[in-house]
Scaffold this motif. Structure first.
Motif, mmCIF file in Angstrom:
data_model
loop_
_atom_site.group_PDB
_atom_site.id
_atom_site.type_symbol
_atom_site.label_atom_id
_atom_site.label_comp_id
_atom_site.label_asym_id
_atom_site.label_seq_id
_atom_site.Cartn_x
_atom_site.Cartn_y
_atom_site.Cartn_z
ATOM 1 N N SER A 34 0.847 -1.176 0.000
ATOM 2 C CA SER A 34 0.000 0.000 0.000
ATOM 3 C C SER A 34 0.892 1.237 0.000
ATOM 4 O O SER A 34 1.148 1.809 -1.051
ATOM 5 C CB SER A 34 -0.952 -0.020 1.204
ATOM 6 N N CYS A 35 1.446 1.625 1.127
ATOM 7 C CA CYS A 35 2.187 2.899 1.221
ATOM 8 C C CYS A 35 3.448 2.942 0.366
ATOM 9 O O CYS A 35 3.915 4.026 0.025
ATOM 10 C CB CYS A 35 2.506 3.239 2.669
ATOM 11 N N THR A 60 -2.085 -2.497 -3.614
ATOM 12 C CA THR A 60 -3.469 -2.353 -3.141
ATOM 13 C C THR A 60 -3.556 -1.080 -2.309
ATOM 14 O O THR A 60 -3.658 -1.129 -1.096
ATOM 15 C CB THR A 60 -3.909 -3.602 -2.351
ATOM 16 N N TYR A 61 -3.489 0.027 -3.012
ATOM 17 C CA TYR A 61 -3.438 1.332 -2.357
ATOM 18 C C TYR A 61 -4.771 1.696 -1.731
ATOM 19 O O TYR A 61 -4.818 2.263 -0.646
ATOM 20 C CB TYR A 61 -3.004 2.375 -3.389
ATOM 21 N N SER A 62 -5.860 1.357 -2.385
ATOM 22 C CA SER A 62 -7.179 1.690 -1.846
ATOM 23 C C SER A 62 -7.705 0.553 -0.968
ATOM 24 O O SER A 62 -7.268 -0.596 -1.092
ATOM 25 C CB SER A 62 -8.174 1.953 -2.982
ATOM 26 N N ASN A 63 -8.661 0.894 -0.126
ATOM 27 C CA ASN A 63 -9.289 -0.131 0.702
ATOM 28 C C ASN A 63 -10.025 -1.139 -0.173
ATOM 29 O O ASN A 63 -9.988 -2.345 0.100
ATOM 30 C CB ASN A 63 -10.254 0.504 1.710
ATOM 31 N N ALA A 64 -10.672 -0.658 -1.236
ATOM 32 C CA ALA A 64 -11.393 -1.553 -2.141
ATOM 33 C C ALA A 64 -10.433 -2.557 -2.772
ATOM 34 O O ALA A 64 -10.766 -3.738 -2.912
ATOM 35 C CB ALA A 64 -12.119 -0.749 -3.218
ATOM 36 N N ALA A 65 -9.242 -2.111 -3.150
ATOM 37 C CA ALA A 65 -8.265 -3.023 -3.750
ATOM 38 C C ALA A 65 -7.816 -4.081 -2.749
ATOM 39 O O ALA A 65 -7.609 -5.240 -3.120
ATOM 40 C CB ALA A 65 -7.058 -2.241 -4.271
ATOM 41 N N LYS A 66 -7.655 -3.683 -1.488
ATOM 42 C CA LYS A 66 -7.263 -4.660 -0.464
ATOM 43 C C LYS A 66 -8.316 -5.766 -0.361
ATOM 44 O O LYS A 66 -7.986 -6.940 -0.195
ATOM 45 C CB LYS A 66 -7.067 -3.964 0.885
ATOM 46 N N GLU A 78 -12.693 -1.489 8.170
ATOM 47 C CA GLU A 78 -13.533 -0.489 8.826
ATOM 48 C C GLU A 78 -13.301 -0.469 10.335
ATOM 49 O O GLU A 78 -13.218 0.587 10.953
ATOM 50 C CB GLU A 78 -15.006 -0.765 8.528
ATOM 51 N N ALA A 82 -7.116 0.908 7.673
ATOM 52 C CA ALA A 82 -6.217 0.297 6.690
ATOM 53 C C ALA A 82 -4.795 0.170 7.218
ATOM 54 O O ALA A 82 -4.066 -0.746 6.850
ATOM 55 C CB ALA A 82 -6.229 1.104 5.396
ATOM 56 N N THR A 108 1.575 -1.625 4.891
ATOM 57 C CA THR A 108 0.543 -0.596 4.885
ATOM 58 C C THR A 108 0.944 0.451 5.908
ATOM 59 O O THR A 108 1.382 0.121 7.008
ATOM 60 C CB THR A 108 -0.859 -1.189 5.173
#
Length: 170
Positions: A34-35, A60-66, A78, A82, A108
């Motif tokens: 991520s980061c 997987t930068y976005s939560n949706a991608a994760k 949630e 993240a 992350t």
């Protein structure tokens, strides 16, 4: 020919040694980032011949991608955020489940300059490794607000350090 690699020589040397050790044991590696935005797999693939060790890399930068790519439950993200131990571990385990690799490294964090809070400051990074069929290992790093590039490079170094013992034990 001049070396125009974006990575410092010490990181390339470490990556080269890590790949050689994994190659000697027939191990494949997957990353979930991520980061760092793919810098860990970028470093590994900077080394010629890495294709026999690097199975794949997920950014997987976005939560949706994760959730979509790695199967990290949305409610886990949630509940814990993240940038958390739980999500880093979920990323590491998901990367193994969704690949043909033996070892994973997941990162992350909050590289900055913004995005930090008092509970989760800039420079906070959670890393996790997983070896197929074994326990997931976690490490929390607090690099501080040392600049975005410095946080990302420090994270890459830590990722390599975490993979080393997994390869040795395999």
């Amino acid at each position: 020919m001049t070396d125009t690699s974006p990575f410092p020589p010490d990181l390339k040397d470490s990556a080269s040694r890590l790949l050689a050790a994994a190659r000697a044991k027939g191990l494949k590696i997957v990353t979930a980032e991520s980061c760092t935005g793919g810098l860990v797999v970028g470093l590994l693939t900077e080394i010629a011949g890495s294709s026999d060790v690097v199975e794949r890399g997920y950014v997987t930068y976005s939560n949706a991608a994760k959730t979509e790519c790695l199967g990290v439950p949305a409610d886990l993200i949630e509940c814990h955020g993240a940038v958390s131990r739980e999500v880093a571990e979920g990323m590491a385990e998901g990367a193994i489940r969704h690949s043909h690799a033996d070892l994973s490294i997941a990162v992350t964090g909050i590289a900055g300059p913004g995005g930090g809070t008092s509970q989760k400051p800039v420079g906070l990074v959670h890393l996790a490794t997983h070896r197929k069929g074994h326990v997931t290992r976690h490490r929390e790093c607090r690099f501080g607000d040392i600049g975005r590039t410095a946080v990302r490079l420090a994270t890459i170094r830590e990722a390599l350090h975490m993979l080393e013992p997994l390869i040795k034990k395999a």
